[in-house]
Write a protein that holds these residues in place. Structure first.
Motif, PDB file in Angstrom:
ATOM      1  N   GLU A 194     -21.099 -19.516  -3.799  1.00  0.00           N
ATOM      2  CA  GLU A 194     -22.181 -20.458  -4.103  1.00  0.00           C
ATOM      3  C   GLU A 194     -22.260 -21.561  -3.059  1.00  0.00           C
ATOM      4  O   GLU A 194     -23.337 -21.983  -2.649  1.00  0.00           O
ATOM      5  N   HIS A 244     -17.345 -20.627  -5.934  1.00  0.00           N
ATOM      6  CA  HIS A 244     -17.947 -19.358  -6.349  1.00  0.00           C
ATOM      7  C   HIS A 244     -18.832 -19.533  -7.577  1.00  0.00           C
ATOM      8  O   HIS A 244     -18.603 -20.427  -8.403  1.00  0.00           O
ATOM      9  N   PHE A 245     -19.836 -18.656  -7.702  1.00  0.00           N
ATOM     10  CA  PHE A 245     -20.582 -18.634  -8.948  1.00  0.00           C
ATOM     11  C   PHE A 245     -19.945 -17.641  -9.908  1.00  0.00           C
ATOM     12  O   PHE A 245     -18.901 -17.045  -9.613  1.00  0.00           O
ATOM     13  N   ASP A 246     -20.548 -17.462 -11.097  1.00  0.00           N
ATOM     14  CA  ASP A 246     -19.809 -16.886 -12.222  1.00  0.00           C
ATOM     15  C   ASP A 246     -19.489 -15.402 -12.115  1.00  0.00           C
ATOM     16  O   ASP A 246     -18.809 -14.856 -13.001  1.00  0.00           O
ATOM     17  N   ASP A 254     -18.315 -21.529 -13.028  1.00  0.00           N
ATOM     18  CA  ASP A 254     -19.306 -21.499 -11.955  1.00  0.00           C
ATOM     19  C   ASP A 254     -19.263 -22.856 -11.262  1.00  0.00           C
ATOM     20  O   ASP A 254     -19.324 -23.894 -11.921  1.00  0.00           O
ATOM     21  N   TYR A 280     -21.209 -25.272  -9.723  1.00  0.00           N
ATOM     22  CA  TYR A 280     -22.617 -25.622  -9.573  1.00  0.00           C
ATOM     23  C   TYR A 280     -22.858 -26.489  -8.349  1.00  0.00           C
ATOM     24  O   TYR A 280     -23.830 -26.297  -7.620  1.00  0.00           O
ATOM     25  N   THR A 285     -18.909 -28.512 -12.328  1.00  0.00           N
ATOM     26  CA  THR A 285     -18.713 -27.102 -12.678  1.00  0.00           C
ATOM     27  C   THR A 285     -19.248 -26.763 -14.068  1.00  0.00           C
ATOM     28  O   THR A 285     -19.192 -27.582 -14.985  1.00  0.00           O
TER      29      THR A 285
END
Length: 221
Positions: free
Chosen positions: A58, A72-74, A103, A105, A118
């Protein structure tokens, strides 16, 4: 000119020595998940090293020591990690007391300190490699960028009608207390619409479609 860039939909940042880091946001699903994903280029544009940090990037930001912070994202449970430019992990969010980290954000790097917001609880998190993680409860949901200056904080974006909101707040001992909310507009007065955002120190950089000039909001000004 960077030679033989392999990343699709790349993340990019500059190293203190004049080189660059380029990373593919996704690993290719039909290839080994441990494939080479990050390329490090020297100041002449030649590849100096390469390694993988895992799928679903991300955010990617380089700190003043030349280390690479990746959020990182989810689709990747790795959360947040700090890498050397040769692929050695110096810090990981595994085992840290960051509530609801599914995630990353928002991510901001200032000096060698990282700040994050997050999903799912959206706390403000301060990460210093030589100190325990600090966490402040936060009522702003879904911010995609954060800026920090002293005891002041700004969150940009959110859900639904809050997409272009800029929420400013102050740090207390345990929480972020909002002080005011405005719409963040471009220099010409228009809302950004589709845009990229990057947080670094006291600044939030916004690049609206057609993705050429950058606008800058500075919390310190």
């Amino acid at each position: 000119m960077l030679s033989a860039v392999r990343a699709r939909w790349p993340h990019l940042d500059r190293l203190p020595d004049g080189g660059f880091v380029v990373a593919a946001s996704r690993t290719r699903r039909y290839e080994d998940a441990d494939q080479v994903q990050v390329q490090v280029f020297d100041a002449l544009g030649c590849e100096a090293s390469s390694f993988s940090v895992g799928d679903a990037i991300e955010h990617l930001l380089v700190d003043e020591a030349g280390h690479v912070w990746v959020g990182h994202f989810d689709e990747n449970p790795a959360g947040i990690r700090r890498w050397s430019p040769t692929g050695h992990i110096y810090w990981t969010s595994d085992g840290e007391s960051i509530p609801g980290l599914f995630d990353c954000y928002a991510l901001n790097v200032s000096g060698t300190t990282a700040w994050a917001c997050t999903y799912t609880d959206f706390p403000l998190v301060e990460i210093r490699p030589d100190r325990p993680v600090r966490v402040w409860a936060n009522r702003v949901r879904g911010a995609k960028a954060v800026a920090v200056h002293g005891e002041r904080v700004a969150f940009y974006s959110g859900y639904g009608e809050e997409l272009d909101w800029l929420t400013r707040g102050e740090l207390t001992e345990a929480s972020v207390e909002p002080t005011d909310v405005d719409l963040l507009t471009l220099p010409d007065g228009h809302l950004p619409g589709r845009r990229r955002v990057v947080g670094r120190g006291s600044r939030i950089y916004v690049q609206a479609e057609p993705f050429t000039p950058w606008g800058v909001f500075d919390l310190s000004s």
